[in-house]
Design a protein around this motif. Structure first.
Motif, PDB file in Angstrom:
ATOM      1  N   ASP A  53      16.617 -52.436 -26.159  1.00  0.00           N
ATOM      2  CA  ASP A  53      15.753 -51.405 -26.743  1.00  0.00           C
ATOM      3  C   ASP A  53      15.755 -51.500 -28.267  1.00  0.00           C
ATOM      4  O   ASP A  53      14.701 -51.391 -28.912  1.00  0.00           O
ATOM      5  CB  ASP A  53      16.206 -50.009 -26.310  1.00  0.00           C
ATOM      6  CG  ASP A  53      15.959 -49.733 -24.831  1.00  0.00           C
ATOM      7  OD1 ASP A  53      15.269 -50.549 -24.181  1.00  0.00           O
ATOM      8  OD2 ASP A  53      16.455 -48.713 -24.336  1.00  0.00           O
ATOM      9  N   ARG A  72      22.493 -55.849 -13.705  1.00  0.00           N
ATOM     10  CA  ARG A  72      21.547 -55.178 -12.815  1.00  0.00           C
ATOM     11  C   ARG A  72      22.146 -53.895 -12.245  1.00  0.00           C
ATOM     12  O   ARG A  72      21.485 -52.865 -12.132  1.00  0.00           O
ATOM     13  CB  ARG A  72      21.175 -56.109 -11.659  1.00  0.00           C
ATOM     14  CG  ARG A  72      20.577 -57.428 -12.094  1.00  0.00           C
ATOM     15  CD  ARG A  72      20.631 -58.448 -10.972  1.00  0.00           C
ATOM     16  NE  ARG A  72      22.016 -58.800 -10.636  1.00  0.00           N
ATOM     17  CZ  ARG A  72      22.367 -59.637  -9.690  1.00  0.00           C
ATOM     18  NH1 ARG A  72      21.420 -60.200  -8.937  1.00  0.00           N
ATOM     19  NH2 ARG A  72      23.635 -59.914  -9.458  1.00  0.00           N
ATOM     20  N   THR A  73      23.405 -53.993 -11.850  1.00  0.00           N
ATOM     21  CA  THR A  73      24.113 -52.885 -11.219  1.00  0.00           C
ATOM     22  C   THR A  73      25.564 -52.945 -11.657  1.00  0.00           C
ATOM     23  O   THR A  73      26.016 -53.963 -12.220  1.00  0.00           O
ATOM     24  CB  THR A  73      23.996 -52.982  -9.685  1.00  0.00           C
ATOM     25  OG1 THR A  73      24.607 -51.846  -9.098  1.00  0.00           O
ATOM     26  CG2 THR A  73      24.633 -54.247  -9.150  1.00  0.00           C
ATOM     27  N   ASP A 116      21.058 -52.079 -21.717  1.00  0.00           N
ATOM     28  CA  ASP A 116      19.670 -51.685 -21.455  1.00  0.00           C
ATOM     29  C   ASP A 116      18.981 -52.497 -20.375  1.00  0.00           C
ATOM     30  O   ASP A 116      17.920 -52.116 -19.892  1.00  0.00           O
ATOM     31  CB  ASP A 116      18.837 -51.828 -22.742  1.00  0.00           C
ATOM     32  CG  ASP A 116      19.328 -50.935 -23.871  1.00  0.00           C
ATOM     33  OD1 ASP A 116      19.852 -49.846 -23.577  1.00  0.00           O
ATOM     34  OD2 ASP A 116      19.192 -51.339 -25.046  1.00  0.00           O
ATOM     35  N   SER A 143      19.151 -53.142 -17.205  1.00  0.00           N
ATOM     36  CA  SER A 143      18.793 -52.647 -15.876  1.00  0.00           C
ATOM     37  C   SER A 143      17.463 -51.899 -15.878  1.00  0.00           C
ATOM     38  O   SER A 143      16.745 -51.889 -14.866  1.00  0.00           O
ATOM     39  CB  SER A 143      19.902 -51.743 -15.327  1.00  0.00           C
ATOM     40  OG  SER A 143      20.082 -50.593 -16.137  1.00  0.00           O
ATOM     41  N   LYS A 144      17.089 -51.295 -17.009  1.00  0.00           N
ATOM     42  CA  LYS A 144      15.794 -50.602 -17.088  1.00  0.00           C
ATOM     43  C   LYS A 144      14.635 -51.585 -16.982  1.00  0.00           C
ATOM     44  O   LYS A 144      13.580 -51.265 -16.414  1.00  0.00           O
ATOM     45  CB  LYS A 144      15.713 -49.807 -18.399  1.00  0.00           C
ATOM     46  CG  LYS A 144      16.684 -48.634 -18.467  1.00  0.00           C
ATOM     47  CD  LYS A 144      16.572 -47.884 -19.785  1.00  0.00           C
ATOM     48  CE  LYS A 144      17.224 -48.637 -20.917  1.00  0.00           C
ATOM     49  NZ  LYS A 144      17.312 -47.830 -22.159  1.00  0.00           N
ATOM     50  N   TYR A 145      14.827 -52.790 -17.513  1.00  0.00           N
ATOM     51  CA  TYR A 145      13.789 -53.826 -17.446  1.00  0.00           C
ATOM     52  C   TYR A 145      13.812 -54.504 -16.072  1.00  0.00           C
ATOM     53  O   TYR A 145      12.775 -54.941 -15.570  1.00  0.00           O
ATOM     54  CB  TYR A 145      14.007 -54.846 -18.561  1.00  0.00           C
ATOM     55  CG  TYR A 145      13.876 -54.239 -19.936  1.00  0.00           C
ATOM     56  CD1 TYR A 145      12.674 -54.279 -20.636  1.00  0.00           C
ATOM     57  CD2 TYR A 145      14.952 -53.583 -20.533  1.00  0.00           C
ATOM     58  CE1 TYR A 145      12.540 -53.703 -21.892  1.00  0.00           C
ATOM     59  CE2 TYR A 145      14.832 -53.005 -21.784  1.00  0.00           C
ATOM     60  CZ  TYR A 145      13.624 -53.061 -22.462  1.00  0.00           C
ATOM     61  OH  TYR A 145      13.493 -52.478 -23.701  1.00  0.00           O
ATOM     62  N   TYR A 146      14.982 -54.553 -15.461  1.00  0.00           N
ATOM     63  CA  TYR A 146      15.124 -55.164 -14.136  1.00  0.00           C
ATOM     64  C   TYR A 146      14.467 -54.313 -13.058  1.00  0.00           C
ATOM     65  O   TYR A 146      13.821 -54.824 -12.143  1.00  0.00           O
ATOM     66  CB  TYR A 146      16.616 -55.347 -13.840  1.00  0.00           C
ATOM     67  CG  TYR A 146      16.924 -55.985 -12.518  1.00  0.00           C
ATOM     68  CD1 TYR A 146      16.831 -57.370 -12.350  1.00  0.00           C
ATOM     69  CD2 TYR A 146      17.332 -55.220 -11.429  1.00  0.00           C
ATOM     70  CE1 TYR A 146      17.127 -57.959 -11.136  1.00  0.00           C
ATOM     71  CE2 TYR A 146      17.629 -55.798 -10.215  1.00  0.00           C
ATOM     72  CZ  TYR A 146      17.521 -57.180 -10.069  1.00  0.00           C
ATOM     73  OH  TYR A 146      17.818 -57.766  -8.859  1.00  0.00           O
ATOM     74  N   THR A 147      14.622 -52.984 -13.164  1.00  0.00           N
ATOM     75  CA  THR A 147      14.084 -52.090 -12.136  1.00  0.00           C
ATOM     76  C   THR A 147      12.617 -51.737 -12.361  1.00  0.00           C
ATOM     77  O   THR A 147      11.989 -51.124 -11.495  1.00  0.00           O
ATOM     78  CB  THR A 147      14.893 -50.787 -12.080  1.00  0.00           C
ATOM     79  OG1 THR A 147      14.827 -50.121 -13.357  1.00  0.00           O
ATOM     80  CG2 THR A 147      16.354 -51.067 -11.726  1.00  0.00           C
ATOM     81  N   GLU A 194      11.521 -49.814 -14.915  1.00  0.00           N
ATOM     82  CA  GLU A 194      11.380 -48.611 -15.741  1.00  0.00           C
ATOM     83  C   GLU A 194      10.749 -48.965 -17.089  1.00  0.00           C
ATOM     84  O   GLU A 194       9.960 -48.199 -17.637  1.00  0.00           O
ATOM     85  CB  GLU A 194      12.747 -47.968 -15.949  1.00  0.00           C
ATOM     86  CG  GLU A 194      12.733 -46.729 -16.832  1.00  0.00           C
ATOM     87  CD  GLU A 194      14.123 -46.166 -17.085  1.00  0.00           C
ATOM     88  OE1 GLU A 194      14.282 -45.393 -18.056  1.00  0.00           O
ATOM     89  OE2 GLU A 194      15.066 -46.490 -16.323  1.00  0.00           O
ATOM     90  N   LYS A 195      11.107 -50.166 -17.596  1.00  0.00           N
ATOM     91  CA  LYS A 195      10.505 -50.687 -18.821  1.00  0.00           C
ATOM     92  C   LYS A 195      10.094 -52.135 -18.578  1.00  0.00           C
ATOM     93  O   LYS A 195      10.590 -52.792 -17.648  1.00  0.00           O
ATOM     94  CB  LYS A 195      11.483 -50.615 -19.992  1.00  0.00           C
ATOM     95  CG  LYS A 195      11.814 -49.200 -20.449  1.00  0.00           C
ATOM     96  CD  LYS A 195      12.637 -49.218 -21.731  1.00  0.00           C
ATOM     97  CE  LYS A 195      12.829 -47.821 -22.279  1.00  0.00           C
ATOM     98  NZ  LYS A 195      13.550 -47.822 -23.583  1.00  0.00           N
ATOM     99  N   GLY A 221      19.406 -51.634  -8.381  1.00  0.00           N
ATOM    100  CA  GLY A 221      19.681 -51.224  -9.748  1.00  0.00           C
ATOM    101  C   GLY A 221      20.970 -50.425  -9.831  1.00  0.00           C
ATOM    102  O   GLY A 221      21.756 -50.377  -8.871  1.00  0.00           O
TER     103      GLY A 221
END
Length: 368
Positions: free
Chosen positions: A14, A44-45, A63, A65-69, A71-72, A356
């Motif tokens: 981010d 990831r988790t 940060d 995991s937000k791109y992996y799931t 969310e971003k 995630g």
């Protein structure tokens, strides 16, 4: 083409994308590509945390995991190499390279791709002499030895490059910039620098043989620029490079560059020099830019796959006069059957292989 180069990520995606956005607004330009020089930390988790080596206080989700799931989404195409603080289990799933998340492409243990015709190569991990000539024997769950050896560079992984990303610095590169200033700012480097062990000997061999235009690194947590002039000595009193008898995997004469610009960058923290924006001429003008396989590199991978060892015993690579015809044969096969500039997105796509983060997870006993 504008390229943003970042040193050690440490999970602060981010902040990195936010800073690039600020620079774009302030200067009225658009960044086309982001390069990250390791310690990416693709967690990831929480189970992935058990596969990373670092002091306890630094073992965090970050940060990614937000791109992996989903969310971003990464706002700019991003090419990534691994360092020595990684979710090594996840990076191993993409040993030859692939999408860690949408718009985030990992170059693998060693890899070359083209971005609008610019050849970008990466060598992940760091150098340890005791592990350089062994195979990739590590298996989950990692023990205290294999959790470290998995990110150590192997001889098998060395690759041809034009523009190179590495986590380690090439050996002796500190002698080709402002050495005194570096030692003043980073006195802990002096012992290794004087012993000739500050950087990686295999990377020095790649640098000297292939003469890339640019070389970017992280790992050392300081900004340092140097110019390596080819044809001279690596140090003021030429030292015999370690592993000089080994032939880097290349199928063509060295590029004609007379010098290589080196830039080492810091880690992503406030008030640190972790980001640099450069202009680089792109042979192609595709808009949006096109990420393609490199036919020569695919031929090399195909030719040398037989030498990939999943045990500690690693076969020696053949000498160049034996390897060269095999590589040329496989490059021809790739060009005939795959093509010279195959769009990566026609072949590879991101696919989640793990859930995630678990919001119920607390504490420091990481699930496996």
């Amino acid at each position: 083409m504008k390229i943003a180069v970042e040193g050690c990520c440490h999970g602060h995606l981010d902040d990195i994308y936010g800073r690039i956005g600020e620079l774009e607004r302030q200067n009225g330009y658009r960044v086309d590509l982001v390069l990250i020089c390791g310690d990416f930390q693709a967690m990831r988790t929480q189970a992935d945390l058990s596969c990373m080596t670092a002091p306890q206080k630094h073992i965090k989700m970050g940060d990614f995991s937000k791109y992996y799931t989903g969310e971003k989404v990464a706002p700019i195409p991003t090419l990534i190499i691994g360092g020595n603080h990684e979710a090594s289990n996840y990076l191993w799933e993409l040993y030859h390279g692939g999408f860690l998340a949408p718009n985030m492409y990992y170059l693998g243990a060693a890899g070359v791709v083209q971005f609008n015709g610019v050849r970008v190569a990466g060598l992940s991990g760091i150098y340890k002499s005791r592990d350089y000539q062994i195979g990739h024997y590590e298996r989950l769950p990692y023990d205290q030895k294999s959790i470290r050896s998995i990110y150590h560079v192997r001889q098998y992984d060395s690759s041809p490059v034009d523009i190179c990303l590495s986590h380690d610095w090439p050996q002796f590169i500190e002698r080709h910039g402002d050495y005194d200033d570096l030692m003043r700012r980073m006195p802990r480097f002096r012992h290794d620098a004087e012993a000739g062990t500050l950087g990686s000997p295999p990377l020095l061999e790649v640098l000297r043989t292939l003469k890339p235009s640019w070389w970017f690194s992280g790992h050392m947590h300081t900004k340092f620029g140097a110019t390596f002039k080819h044809g001279g000595s690596a140090t003021p009193t030429e030292a015999k490079p370690a592993l000089a008898h080994q032939t880097p995997l290349t199928n063509r004469p060295s590029p004609g560059a007379t010098e290589t610009k080196f830039l080492g960058l810091d880690q992503c923290l406030p008030n640190r020099d972790y980001l640099e924006i450069i202009d680089y001429p792109a042979p192609l003008s595709n808009d949006p830019p096109k990420l393609t396989f490199d036919a020569e590199w695919l031929g090399i991978v195909r030719a040398t796959h037989q030498y990939l060892s999943r045990t500690k015993r690693q076969k020696w690579l053949p000498q160049e006069h034996v390897l060269r015809p095999l590589i040329e044969k496989n490059i021809r096969w790739v060009k005939e059957n795959v093509g010279e500039s195959k769009d990566i997105t026609e072949v590879q796509a991101f696919a989640a292989t793990s859930p995630g983060p678990d919001p119920a997870f607390t504490g420091h006993k990481f699930p496996r």
